[in-house]
Design a protein around this motif. Structure first.
Motif, PDB file in Angstrom:
ATOM      1  N   TRP A 153      72.815  61.196  63.216  1.00 40.83           N
ATOM      2  CA  TRP A 153      72.262  62.142  64.199  1.00 40.83           C
ATOM      3  C   TRP A 153      71.065  62.806  63.542  1.00 40.83           C
ATOM      4  N   ARG A 154      69.901  62.672  64.126  1.00 35.91           N
ATOM      5  CA  ARG A 154      68.693  63.309  63.584  1.00 35.91           C
ATOM      6  C   ARG A 154      68.240  64.439  64.502  1.00 35.91           C
ATOM      7  N   ASN A 185      77.125  56.206  61.509  1.00 35.04           N
ATOM      8  CA  ASN A 185      76.428  56.893  62.588  1.00 35.04           C
ATOM      9  C   ASN A 185      75.423  57.874  61.998  1.00 35.04           C
ATOM     10  N   VAL A 201      69.162  67.445  64.854  1.00 34.77           N
ATOM     11  CA  VAL A 201      70.384  67.936  65.492  1.00 34.77           C
ATOM     12  C   VAL A 201      70.166  69.268  66.206  1.00 34.77           C
ATOM     13  N   HIS A 237      77.465  69.871  68.642  1.00 35.89           N
ATOM     14  CA  HIS A 237      77.256  68.801  67.656  1.00 35.89           C
ATOM     15  C   HIS A 237      78.532  68.465  66.879  1.00 35.89           C
ATOM     16  N   TYR A 270      76.395  66.516  56.382  1.00 38.08           N
ATOM     17  CA  TYR A 270      75.403  67.154  57.249  1.00 38.08           C
ATOM     18  C   TYR A 270      74.420  67.951  56.420  1.00 38.08           C
ATOM     19  N   VAL A 279      80.393  64.781  66.573  1.00 37.32           N
ATOM     20  CA  VAL A 279      80.651  64.118  65.290  1.00 37.32           C
ATOM     21  C   VAL A 279      82.150  63.808  65.165  1.00 37.32           C
TER      22      VAL A 279
END
Length: 156
Positions: A136-137, A134, A139, A144, A36, A148
Motif C-alpha cells: 500500500w503506497r 501486498n 496510505v 487502513h 508500515y 491490512v
C-alpha cells in the motif's frame, strides 16, 4: 537490489526498537510481517495510524502477523511515543533511513513549495517466506489498518 514488487523477496533489515530491543526481518521468518513506514512520531496522522494498528493488535496476532512501524525517529523517541499513546506495536528506528530507501519510501516531498526528503506513508505485507505479498503506497490512515488485517487473513 531487487525491485520492490509483490512476489519479490522483501529487503532484510535489522533495526533498534523501542524498549532497547532489535527487530530483523530474518528473525521474523515463518510469520507474516506488517511493515508500515510512517514519517514521524507523535504527529496527527502517524498517531492515528499507530493507534489503529494497536487496536487491532489481537486480531493481527491471531492471524499470525507481527506489526512493525518504522520511522526515522530514534528508539528513545519511540519509547516516549509508545508510552504517551499506550501503543502495542513494535516501533523500529531507521535513523539512517537505509531501510526506508531499500523499500522505496524515502522520497522527495513538497510542502508549501519547499522540497525535502521524507518518508512516504506506506505498508508492506510480507509472508512467512519473506516475500512481499501486498503493498500500500501513499496510505490514507482512515480504514487502513482494517484493510491490512483483511489482507493478512486472506494470506492463509
Amino acid at each position: 537490489m531487487s525491485e520492490i514488487a509483490t512476489g519479490n523477496p522483501a529487503p532484510d533489515f535489522d533495526l533498534e526498537t523501542d524498549g532497547g530491543g532489535r527487530v530483523s526481518l530474518s528473525g521474523l521468518r515463518g510469520s507474516k510481517v506488517v511493515l508500515y513506514f510512517y514519517p514521524k512520531d507523535d504527529t496527527p496522522g502517524c498517531t492515528k495510524e499507530a493507534i489503529a494498528f494497536t487496536g487491532l493488535g489481537d486480531d493481527f496476532k491471531a492471524a499470525g502477523a507481527t506489526v512493525v512501524g518504522v520511522s526515522p525517529d530514534t528508539a528513545a523517541k519511540h519509547d516516549k511515543f509508545k508510552a504517551k499513546h499506550d501503543l502495542g506495536v513494535i516501533l523500529a528506528a531507521d535513523t539512517g533511513t537505509e531501510v526506508a530507501a531499500a523499500y522505496g519510501v524515502w522520497v522527495e516531498k513538497n510542502m508549501y513549495g519547499k522540497k525535502y526528503m521524507g518518508v512516504e506513508r506506506a505498508t508492506f505485507l510480507i509472508d512467512g517466506e519473506g516475500k512481499i505479498a501486498n503493498i500500500w503506497r501513499k496510505v490514507k490512515v482512515p480504514g487502513h489498518a482494517d484493510a491490512v488485517l483483511d489482507a493478512v487473513k486472506a494470506l492463509d
